[in-house]
Write an enzyme that holds these catalytic residues in place. Structure first.
Site, PDB file in Angstrom:
ATOM      1  N   ASN A 131      27.035  92.834  67.263  1.00 17.30           N
ATOM      2  CA  ASN A 131      27.850  92.020  66.355  1.00 17.30           C
ATOM      3  C   ASN A 131      27.324  92.125  64.923  1.00 17.30           C
ATOM      4  OD1 ASN A 131      29.881  90.183  65.443  1.00 17.30           O
ATOM      5  ND2 ASN A 131      29.929  89.305  67.507  1.00 17.30           N
ATOM      6  N   ARG A 132      27.657  91.176  64.076  1.00 16.24           N
ATOM      7  CA  ARG A 132      27.474  91.383  62.646  1.00 16.24           C
ATOM      8  C   ARG A 132      26.305  90.598  62.044  1.00 16.24           C
ATOM      9  NH1 ARG A 132      32.703  91.697  64.140  1.00 16.24           N
ATOM     10  NH2 ARG A 132      33.756  93.563  63.368  1.00 16.24           N
TER      11      ARG A 132
ATOM     12  N   HIS B 129      26.738  96.036  64.948  1.00 15.57           N
ATOM     13  CA  HIS B 129      26.169  96.675  66.147  1.00 15.57           C
ATOM     14  C   HIS B 129      24.922  97.518  65.841  1.00 15.57           C
ATOM     15  CE1 HIS B 129      29.507  94.992  68.153  1.00 15.57           C
ATOM     16  NE2 HIS B 129      30.380  95.968  68.020  1.00 15.57           N
TER      17      HIS B 129
ATOM     18  N   HIS C 148      29.300  96.889  75.807  1.00 21.35           N
ATOM     19  CA  HIS C 148      30.589  96.830  75.130  1.00 21.35           C
ATOM     20  C   HIS C 148      31.709  97.456  75.970  1.00 21.35           C
ATOM     21  CE1 HIS C 148      33.322  96.599  71.761  1.00 21.35           C
ATOM     22  NE2 HIS C 148      32.371  96.220  70.929  1.00 21.35           N
TER      23      HIS C 148
ATOM     24  N   TYR D 148      35.166  97.969  77.794  1.00 19.87           N
ATOM     25  CA  TYR D 148      36.546  97.526  77.622  1.00 19.87           C
ATOM     26  C   TYR D 148      37.167  97.523  79.013  1.00 19.87           C
ATOM     27  CZ  TYR D 148      36.375  98.613  72.544  1.00 19.87           C
ATOM     28  OH  TYR D 148      36.074  98.656  71.213  1.00 19.87           O
TER      29      TYR D 148
ATOM     30  N   ASP E 159      38.806  88.147  68.469  1.00 20.54           N
ATOM     31  CA  ASP E 159      37.604  88.930  68.179  1.00 20.54           C
ATOM     32  C   ASP E 159      36.551  87.912  67.760  1.00 20.54           C
ATOM     33  OD1 ASP E 159      35.794  90.883  67.670  1.00 20.54           O
ATOM     34  OD2 ASP E 159      36.814  91.734  65.929  1.00 20.54           O
TER      35      ASP E 159
ATOM     36  N   GLN F 125      31.371  87.396  73.121  1.00 20.19           N
ATOM     37  CA  GLN F 125      32.404  87.817  72.176  1.00 20.19           C
ATOM     38  C   GLN F 125      33.590  88.328  72.979  1.00 20.19           C
ATOM     39  OE1 GLN F 125      31.966  87.807  68.738  1.00 20.19           O
ATOM     40  NE2 GLN F 125      33.584  89.131  67.958  1.00 20.19           N
TER      41      GLN F 125
ATOM     42  N   GLU G  38      31.558  90.553  75.602  1.00 24.38           N
ATOM     43  CA  GLU G  38      30.231  91.008  75.190  1.00 24.38           C
ATOM     44  C   GLU G  38      29.298  89.794  75.163  1.00 24.38           C
ATOM     45  OE1 GLU G  38      30.921  92.935  71.292  1.00 24.38           O
ATOM     46  OE2 GLU G  38      32.991  92.947  71.963  1.00 24.38           O
TER      47      GLU G  38
HETATM   48  C1  BGC Z   1      33.744  93.656  67.241  1.00 22.07           C
HETATM   49  C2  BGC Z   1      35.066  94.210  66.725  1.00 22.07           C
HETATM   50  C3  BGC Z   1      34.953  95.691  66.600  1.00 22.07           C
HETATM   51  C4  BGC Z   1      34.549  96.263  67.948  1.00 22.07           C
HETATM   52  C5  BGC Z   1      34.343  97.750  67.913  1.00 22.07           C
HETATM   53  C6  BGC Z   1      33.487  94.264  68.570  1.00 22.07           C
HETATM   54  O1  BGC Z   1      32.283  93.787  69.079  1.00 22.07           O
HETATM   55  O2  BGC Z   1      33.726  92.265  67.273  1.00 22.07           O
HETATM   56  O3  BGC Z   1      35.388  93.650  65.480  1.00 22.07           O
HETATM   57  O4  BGC Z   1      36.146  96.262  66.162  1.00 22.07           O
HETATM   58  O5  BGC Z   1      33.380  95.655  68.392  1.00 22.07           O
HETATM   59  O6  BGC Z   1      33.422  98.095  66.947  1.00 22.07           O
END
Ligand code: BGC
Length: 343
Positions: free
Chosen positions: A79-80, A106, A176, A178, A246, A280, A308
């Site tokens: 995350n950020r 990330h 991560h 999907y 998100d 997340q 996540e």
């Molecule tokens: C983020 C998204 C991002 C994705 C792929 C996620 O964990 O929250 O904003 O687009 O990862 O990078």
């Protein structure tokens, strides 16, 4: 049973291997050494038909060229981090700003885009290790990372994260994947329940505003199971600025699952368990069908959902959030379990 075969070679010429963990029910998990990535998970539906329930890639070129972290182990900091910057024990660290040149996302993709070493521990357990040197992507400490994947007979995939640093640092690791429990189409009809009374609103850069908002009365209320698509288009600035969910959910304490997802058609159901404070929910909002996934099928918007498990975003700059600081020599440990069944 664990088998191994070559998966491909990276652009740099590194060999990537694929390991398949399979239990006696034929449930199987493919893991590749590039990014310690969970590449495929094969589970049965209500008629005993198996499908791969992960969106992603079947070639190393796909992962290198088109990845949005599909199935990857993410870190050092999932995350950020606002402006990629934080202070730790009096030192300011400027880490990577790989998102729009402004935020750190990330961990700059370090763990997710590296080739890990693999070790078969026993017939259902695979260990992957990666060493990240001090200063890598701007983060402090030489860090030894270990991720252990175990496929149990009850169709649960247990992922254990482990890291040791020689300097105080921050660690936030996740997977991560999907998921698409139908194995096709989009996930808007999947039912989802999240055991969270609150979520973390974010600004236009997806950085937490500092508020911890109750889900009550909002589109973020997943305390009772509902289709992911039901409120995803609600008139809520939080959804509009991210094109859907998100966001990090603040998990309630307790022993039950953090989340339960179900595809009503196939009956495939997944429970998620974690010892981490957040999860997340990301629904592939930024995918637009221009990137080819497995078998060349385009990765369309909402083709999968990610749960996540992690610390909340931007934790090092938010002292009121649960912290993920790891002192020199201390062990970071965490475990997440994805359990599959039919209901
Ligand atoms: C983020 C998204 C991002 C994705 C792929 C996620 O964990 O929250 O904003 O687009 O990862 O990078």
């Amino acid at each position: 049973m664990i088998t191994k075969k070559p998966f491909g070679t990276t652009e740099k010429g590194e060999q990537v291997d694929l390991f398949t963990l399979e239990n006696s029910k034929k449930t199987a998990v493919d893991i590749i050494t590039y990014g310690a990535t969970v590449n495929s998970i094969y589970v049965a539906d209500k008629n005993g038909e198996f499908a791969d329930i992960l969106c992603g890639f079947d070639t190393i070129e796909g992962h290198e060229k088109y990845s949005n972290y599909q199935g990857m182990t993410v870190g050092r900091y999932a995350n950020r981090i606002a402006e990629g910057k934080f202070e730790l024990e009096g030192t300011v660290y400027q880490t990577v700003k790989n998102e729009k040149g402004v935020t750190g996302l990330h961990g700059g993709g370090e763990l997710s885009h590296a080739v890990w070493k693999a070790l078969i521990v026993d017939d259902n357990c695979l260990e992957m290790t990666y060493f990240s040197p001090d200063g890598s992507m701007g983060f402090p400490g030489n860090v030894d990372f270990t991720v252990t994947f175990t496929l149990h007979e009850d169709d649960s995939l247990e992922i254990k994260y482990n890291a040791v640093s020689d300097k105080t640092t921050v660690i936030n690791m996740t997977n991560h994947a999907y998921f698409n429990l139908a194995g096709k189409g989009d996930i808007l009809g999947h039912e989802l329940k999240i055991n969270a009374d609150c979520f973390i609103p974010t600004d236009e850069l997806s950085i937490p505003t500092g508020e911890i908002r109750p889900v009550e009365g909002t589109a973020f209320d997943f305390r009772q199971s509902k289709p992911i698509g039901r409120d995803i288009g609600a008139d809520d600035i939080q959804l509009k600025q991210c094109r859907g969910y998100d966001h990090n959910f603040c998990l309630n304490e307790g022993d039950g699952p953090a989340a339960v997802a179900r595809d009503p058609e196939s009956g495939r159901t997944m429970e998620v368990y974690t010892d981490l404070p957040g999860v997340q929910l990301y629904c592939g909002n930024f995918l637009d069908g221009t990137r080819p996934g497995k078998k060349g099928v385009p990765l369309i918007k909402h083709c999968g959902f990610c749960l996540e498990t992690q610390y909340y975003p931007n934790t090092p700059n938010m002292p009121e959030f649960p912290q993920c600081t790891v002192k020199a020599g201390e062990k970071f440990e965490s475990v997440t379990v994805f359990k599959f069944f039919v209901s």
